[in-house]
Design a protein around this motif. Structure first.
Motif, PDB file in Angstrom:
ATOM      1  N   TYR A  69       0.808  -1.209   0.000  1.00  0.00           N
ATOM      2  CA  TYR A  69       0.000   0.000   0.000  1.00  0.00           C
ATOM      3  C   TYR A  69       0.843   1.262   0.000  1.00  0.00           C
ATOM      4  O   TYR A  69       0.371   2.329  -0.386  1.00  0.00           O
ATOM      5  CB  TYR A  69      -1.079  -0.029   1.078  1.00  0.00           C
ATOM      6  CG  TYR A  69      -0.765   0.257   2.510  1.00  0.00           C
ATOM      7  CD1 TYR A  69      -1.116  -0.648   3.496  1.00  0.00           C
ATOM      8  CD2 TYR A  69      -0.200   1.468   2.918  1.00  0.00           C
ATOM      9  CE1 TYR A  69      -0.900  -0.383   4.832  1.00  0.00           C
ATOM     10  CE2 TYR A  69       0.022   1.731   4.256  1.00  0.00           C
ATOM     11  CZ  TYR A  69      -0.326   0.807   5.209  1.00  0.00           C
ATOM     12  OH  TYR A  69      -0.112   1.096   6.530  1.00  0.00           O
ATOM     13  N   ILE A  80      -6.828   5.428   0.472  1.00  0.00           N
ATOM     14  CA  ILE A  80      -7.094   4.261  -0.374  1.00  0.00           C
ATOM     15  C   ILE A  80      -8.537   4.285  -0.853  1.00  0.00           C
ATOM     16  O   ILE A  80      -8.828   4.021  -2.024  1.00  0.00           O
ATOM     17  CB  ILE A  80      -6.793   2.960   0.402  1.00  0.00           C
ATOM     18  CG1 ILE A  80      -5.281   2.839   0.649  1.00  0.00           C
ATOM     19  CG2 ILE A  80      -7.300   1.733  -0.364  1.00  0.00           C
ATOM     20  CD1 ILE A  80      -4.890   1.732   1.589  1.00  0.00           C
ATOM     21  N   LEU A 106      -0.199   4.099  -2.661  1.00  0.00           N
ATOM     22  CA  LEU A 106      -0.431   5.497  -2.303  1.00  0.00           C
ATOM     23  C   LEU A 106       0.550   6.422  -3.007  1.00  0.00           C
ATOM     24  O   LEU A 106       0.222   7.561  -3.316  1.00  0.00           O
ATOM     25  CB  LEU A 106      -0.351   5.672  -0.793  1.00  0.00           C
ATOM     26  CG  LEU A 106      -1.482   5.002   0.000  1.00  0.00           C
ATOM     27  CD1 LEU A 106      -1.202   5.063   1.499  1.00  0.00           C
ATOM     28  CD2 LEU A 106      -2.821   5.651  -0.311  1.00  0.00           C
ATOM     29  N   THR A 147      -3.443  -0.917   8.564  1.00  0.00           N
ATOM     30  CA  THR A 147      -3.497   0.346   7.826  1.00  0.00           C
ATOM     31  C   THR A 147      -3.827   1.492   8.782  1.00  0.00           C
ATOM     32  O   THR A 147      -4.695   1.366   9.645  1.00  0.00           O
ATOM     33  CB  THR A 147      -4.593   0.279   6.741  1.00  0.00           C
ATOM     34  OG1 THR A 147      -4.419  -0.902   5.966  1.00  0.00           O
ATOM     35  CG2 THR A 147      -4.518   1.503   5.834  1.00  0.00           C
ATOM     36  N   LEU A 189      -7.924  -4.721  -0.718  1.00  0.00           N
ATOM     37  CA  LEU A 189      -6.969  -4.404   0.336  1.00  0.00           C
ATOM     38  C   LEU A 189      -6.926  -5.529   1.365  1.00  0.00           C
ATOM     39  O   LEU A 189      -7.910  -5.792   2.061  1.00  0.00           O
ATOM     40  CB  LEU A 189      -7.363  -3.083   1.022  1.00  0.00           C
ATOM     41  CG  LEU A 189      -6.592  -2.704   2.292  1.00  0.00           C
ATOM     42  CD1 LEU A 189      -5.105  -2.515   1.997  1.00  0.00           C
ATOM     43  CD2 LEU A 189      -7.173  -1.440   2.913  1.00  0.00           C
TER      44      LEU A 189
END
Length: 389
Positions: A90, A119, A94, A111, A105
């Motif tokens: 991620y 996201i 990003l 996260t 995800l």
């Protein structure tokens, strides 16, 4: 690594979840479940089906670790999907700032809230998978954060397919607040074993773990030795060098936010030692399909993976699993880390320590199902392929 399960072999519950998602694809979803329930499998099978139904759609699978990214990329049968779907960490996702039609995800519990919102903003439709019991990073989202941010439809998996009942009991003893033992189904494997090993000293502990892991590693079924810190990994590598009467390797040096393990992996290769550090873009999971390999990994890098034989050394009474600062913010973080580590095993788990006392996290190990062995009293571990002492 034999982690993938074909669609035809999924359970009725798993098929039903996939079917319901495909009937209403324009909704955000959260697939919940204990370790070993197949959350990642469901997420990837849904991605595969959506890719077939929407060949022009932009798809992206994202997760926290490079190890899991590598595993997904090398999964047999995913070659065609990888042409349509990006498979990223991620951080990479990003950084790219690209918007996708469908984002998948994994390990959502690791996260941070602001990153989850970012996201979401880059996803027309967001499907997530994760278990908050397995959260191992400080400052990440909780269940309320996820629900308020995404308002997803939730599917809960409670059938445990990978972990045996005994391993579930061990995991529960380490983190009693988890409900993992409530799984309606647990894997049955007559060869599965859990062993707690005491050595008189660190040298004996490492010598045994190294030789046992090396012997049990087979092509397609690597052994994994898991550590809580990078210092532990280096200390273990030094002991391997001493066991093999070769020069001690140089210590991995910090490279930006992580450590550079390329020199250490080259060192193992040069000396023809079947060991490899795996994590943070170093090491290669596909190597284990070609030859027996022992992977050295941190608990964090092992997240989302599973191995036939898992070794967790250095579980001494005074061990620190994380910094005191992290424990102050999250007093259960150490237990969560060990919980994640022990649930990486799908068959045999070896916990080891040196000296008189093991870590307090092991105080409540179930009496039934855990073999306790003192290396100074025996010549081999039961069911071991060969005798080492």
């Amino acid at each position: 690594m034999s982690w993938w399960v074909d669609y035809s072999k999924l359970s009725d519950k798993q098929h039903n979840i996939i079917g319901e998602i495909l009937r209403k694809p324009n909704t955000d979803y959260w697939i919940q479940g204990f370790a070993g329930t197949g959350k990642t499998l469901i997420l990837l099978h849904v991605m595969e089906k959506i890719a077939e139904l929407n060949p022009s759609a932009l798809l992206c699978y994202i997760t926290y670790t490079n190890s899991l990214v590598s595993l997904v990329k090398t999964t047999p049968g995913f070659e065609n999907i990888s042409k349509q779907a990006d498979i990223l960490t991620y951080y990479k996702f990003l950084g790219n700032r690209r918007k996708y039609d469908f984002v998948f995800l994994d390990e959502v519990q690791d996260t941070e809230l602001l990153k989850l919102r970012s996201i979401k903003s880059l996803s027309n439709h967001l499907y997530i998978a994760g278990d908050t019991d397995q959260q191992i990073y400080d400052g990440c989202v909780d269940s309320d954060d996820i629900v308020k941010t995404l308002r997803p439809q939730i599917f809960e998996l409670i059938e445990i397919f990978r972990l045996t009942a005994r391993l579930c009991n061990v995991a529960h003893s380490i983190m009693p607040e988890t409900k993992i033992t409530e799984g309606l189904k647990a894997a049955t494997n007559p060869n599965a074993s859990i062993t707690l090993i005491r050595a008189d000293n660190v040298q004996d502990e490492v010598a045994w773990a190294w030789k046992e892991a090396k012997t049990r590693a087979k092509s397609g079924d690597p052994s994994a030795i898991l550590f809580s810190t990078h210092n532990e990994i280096y200390n273990f590598a030094v002991h391997i060098a001493l066991e093999n009467n070769i020069p001690v390797p140089e210590k991995p040096y910090r490279l930006r936010a992580t450590f550079n393990y390329e020199p250490l992996n080259n060192y193992f290769k040069t000396h023809n030692i079947p060991v490899m550090y795996l994590g943070n873009k170093y090491g290669d999971l596909s190597e284990s399909a070609l030859r027996p390999v022992v992977y050295l990994m941190t608990y964090h890098s092992a997240k989302g993976l599973d191995f036939k034989n898992v070794f967790i050394p250095f579980l001494t009474a005074n061990k620190y699993f994380t910094s005191s600062k992290n424990l102050k913010n999250n007093p259960y973080l150490g237990r969560r880390l060990l919980f994640v580590a022990v649930t990486r095993s799908r068959e045999s788990l070896f916990l080891s320590y040196s000296g008189q006392n093991y870590h307090p996290y092991l105080n409540d190990l179930p009496a039934d199902g855990v073999t306790r062995i003192n290396l100074s009293d025996i010549t081999s571990v039961p069911n071991a392929p060969e005798i080492f002492f």
